[in-house]
Motif scaffolding. Structure first.
Motif, PDB file in Angstrom:
ATOM      1  N   THR A 176       0.849  -1.112  -0.027  1.00  0.00           N
ATOM      2  CA  THR A 176      -0.058  -0.069   0.060  1.00  0.00           C
ATOM      3  C   THR A 176       0.837   1.296  -0.162  1.00  0.00           C
ATOM      4  N   ARG A 177       0.532   2.233  -0.122  1.00  0.00           N
ATOM      5  CA  ARG A 177       0.969   3.630  -0.108  1.00  0.00           C
ATOM      6  C   ARG A 177       1.535   3.866   1.235  1.00  0.00           C
ATOM      7  N   GLY A 227       2.375   9.399   5.007  1.00  0.00           N
ATOM      8  CA  GLY A 227       2.574  10.695   4.715  1.00  0.00           C
ATOM      9  C   GLY A 227       2.673  10.913   2.945  1.00  0.00           C
ATOM     10  N   ARG A 228       2.360  10.002   2.196  1.00  0.00           N
ATOM     11  CA  ARG A 228       2.133  10.100   0.757  1.00  0.00           C
ATOM     12  C   ARG A 228       0.692   9.870   0.347  1.00  0.00           C
ATOM     13  N   SER A 229       0.300  10.428  -0.837  1.00  0.00           N
ATOM     14  CA  SER A 229      -0.772  10.193  -1.484  1.00  0.00           C
ATOM     15  C   SER A 229      -0.753   8.871  -2.267  1.00  0.00           C
ATOM     16  N   ILE A 273      -4.719   1.778   3.509  1.00  0.00           N
ATOM     17  CA  ILE A 273      -5.205   0.570   2.838  1.00  0.00           C
ATOM     18  C   ILE A 273      -6.445   0.984   2.030  1.00  0.00           C
ATOM     19  N   ALA A 274      -7.174   1.543   2.642  1.00  0.00           N
ATOM     20  CA  ALA A 274      -8.649   2.167   1.821  1.00  0.00           C
ATOM     21  C   ALA A 274      -8.245   2.920   0.600  1.00  0.00           C
ATOM     22  N   GLU A 275      -7.288   3.936   0.749  1.00  0.00           N
ATOM     23  CA  GLU A 275      -6.898   4.813  -0.255  1.00  0.00           C
ATOM     24  C   GLU A 275      -6.069   3.996  -1.395  1.00  0.00           C
ATOM     25  N   SER A 276      -5.283   3.065  -1.062  1.00  0.00           N
ATOM     26  CA  SER A 276      -4.549   2.418  -2.134  1.00  0.00           C
ATOM     27  C   SER A 276      -5.232   1.223  -2.936  1.00  0.00           C
TER      28      SER A 276
END
Length: 534
Positions: free
Chosen positions: A77-78, A81-83, A127-130
């Motif tokens: 996952t990302r 601190g990063r998008s 987790i969700a954003e990745s």
């Protein structure tokens, strides 16, 4: 097939299996194993971690073409601190151009606190954003919920929150990982049952490590409790004690339960060959006692067992060995081999009556040669030549009169210490006597170069043939420098065809020549069988 009984098979030999101590796959190994897994019929093949090392970059840069499996890239996952859109690791994963991606993230609060050192809510957001970001770019997204069972036992609410974040963000599969391999089957079954109240089993997978020798049992328990994807490796490769062994897990699912996979009965018969193919590529001896596929899995020695098995094999065998491509072996009066050899005949297009005396003679020849150290499971081209020679159907494309190989260690004109190899071969080809000399990077390369230098003008079809792998195994290490050596050679041509050959001798160069001879002869035989073109 009932959808609620369908179990999807996910192979991670080329990624998680490559983390085994002492295992170092090259690109050719990955290509050959991926193609073999596709022929077997697994649903997903994880190729590695794009951007992690040059081997994986080269493999993903020229990916295999699958007929049955979906190709999967692995990553994280990302980072904190990063998008998701601005994370180099996640970008490398999504740019691999695979059908699916599998990304790993933490689900144990202890790991989030100690290993990552970030707020627990930030981990859930990662987790969700990745997953959501990946879902917009690839067909299937999977999430490996690392340390899920340890996390669930410590903090069930948080472990579930992490898994649910992936599911709600669009993950096709949320894979529950027993990463430390310390969970027992009854715990797996209970916890998976509780998870299915929040995430449907049709979206759950299981990934077990084998640190308590329970990875296969844990995987089966998870399937019973509702998961419908199982991850594992060939021969149980993996870090520390390995992963769930697909070579035993697949037959157990297919032959011992009412669950279904994407494999049929003919696919299952490949499992023994595939297991031994992996061992040959790793240059190690297959485990004789391996379940289903080991040489001793259906072996019977003397007395009561043999007497009963000769009356009915079910007395001491839990399945018919041919179901998994293995054979019965009665040590005191060996009657095995005929069925397997007849099946191999059919595979290579040889039609012969089962009662033909040549079949029995070939069975005995194979047994004697395997006793001497030959391994035909990993050298199909040599087996085909042996079979066709037994039937008298391989032309003499060339005959070796003699060869000589010399190594010279010296200082060159630049002052560098170098070792040069030179080979001289004398051949008879259709009555024509010819001699060639060639140098090479080592004695085997020099010998290979000299042979093809002599033969290519007469057989232009050899021009695109190349040696792609060379493995040496000492069969009798106790004999020291007089040990018997087995050489396995893999060759390829421009069409993508690959074939393997074997040679055995106390002399490594002699064993190498035997394997090279078979490689050239097999190629020439296939050229002569090809239909003429205008």
């Amino acid at each position: 097939m009932s959808d609620d009984k369908r179990v999807y098979l996910f192979d991670t030999t080329l990624r998680d299996g490559a983390q085994t101590q002492g295992v170092d796959f090259n690109v050719g190994d990955k290509q050959a194993l991926a193609e073999a897994l596709d022929r077997l019929g697994v649903d997903y093949i994880e190729g590695g971690w794009p951007g992690a090392n040059p081997t994986d970059d080269a493999f993903f840069g020229n990916p295999p073409r699958f007929r049955r499996a979906k190709f999967v890239a692995f990553g994280m996952t990302r980072r904190p601190g990063r998008s998701a859109a601005n994370d180099p690791g996640l970008s490398a994963l999504l740019n691999a151009k695979t059908h699916a991606v599998c990304m790993v993230g933490k689900s144990w609060d202890f790991h989030v606190d100690v290993a990552l050192g970030i707020p627990r809510a930030e981990n859930v957001a990662m987790i969700a954003e990745s997953v959501a970001h990946a879902k917009e770019r690839v067909a299937e997204v999977m999430f490996d919920s690392e340390h899920f069972f340890d996390g669930y036992k410590n903090n069930p609410a948080y472990a579930l929150e992490c898994a649910e974040a992936a599911y709600k963000a669009g993950a096709r599969w949320v894979v529950l990982c027993d990463t430390n391999g310390g969970t027992l089957p009854h715990e797996i079954e209970r916890i998976v049952g509780e998870v299915t109240a929040r995430i449907p089993g049709s979206h759950l997978g299981i990934h077990c490590h084998n640190d308590t020798e329970n990875a296969v049992a844990n995987s089966l328990a998870a399937v019973r409790a509702g998961v419908r994807q199982v991850q594992g490796t060939l021969n149980g490769l993996g870090e520390r004690c390995g992963n769930a062994n697909l070579v035993s897990l697949i037959p157990s699912l297919m032959l011992k339960t009412d669950f279904k996979t994407g494999l049929d009965d003919n696919d299952l018969k490949q499992i023994t060959h595939l297991s031994r193919l992996l061992d040959e590529r790793l240059n190690r001896a297959p485990s004789r006692s391996a379940a289903y596929v080991g040489e001793s899995a259906f072996a019977h020695k003397g007395g009561l067992h043999v007497s009963a098995v000769e009356k009915d094999p079910k007395t001491y065998e839990h399945i018919e060995p041919t179901l998994v491509g293995n054979r019965r072996h009665i040590v005191v009066s060996d009657q095995s081999g005929r069925a397997n050899i007849l099946a191999r005949f059919r595979e290579i297009g040889l039609e012969i009556d089962a009662d033909d005396p040549k079949v029995a003679a070939l069975v005995e020849t194979v047994k004697l040669r395997e006793y001497d150290g030959y391994a035909y499971d990993g050298a199909e081209a040599s087996f085909e030549l042996l079979a066709r020679r037994g039937l008298g159907s391989v032309p003499d494309y060339f005959k070796l009169a003699r060869f000589r190989v010399m190594d010279e260690r010296r200082w060159n004109m630049r002052g560098d210490l170098v070792t040069e190899s030179e080979a001289t071969v004398t051949l008879d080809v259709h009555g024509e006597h010819m001699m060639t000399v060639a140098t090479g990077n080592g004695p085997v390369n020099a010998l290979d170069t000299a042979l093809r230098k002599a033969l290519t003008p007469l057989y232009p079809g050899l021009a695109d043939m190349r040696l792609v792998d060379f493995k040496v195994r000492i069969l009798t290490p106790q004999a020291g420098t007089e040990a018997i050596t087995r050489v396995m050679i893999e060759s390829a041509d421009a069409s993508g065809e690959r074939w393997s050959t074997v040679g055995v001798s106390p002399n490594i160069i002699d064993a190498s020549y035997e394997a090279l001879n078979d490689a050239l002869t097999w190629k020439l035989m296939k050229l002569s069988q090809a239909p003429a073109t205008r």
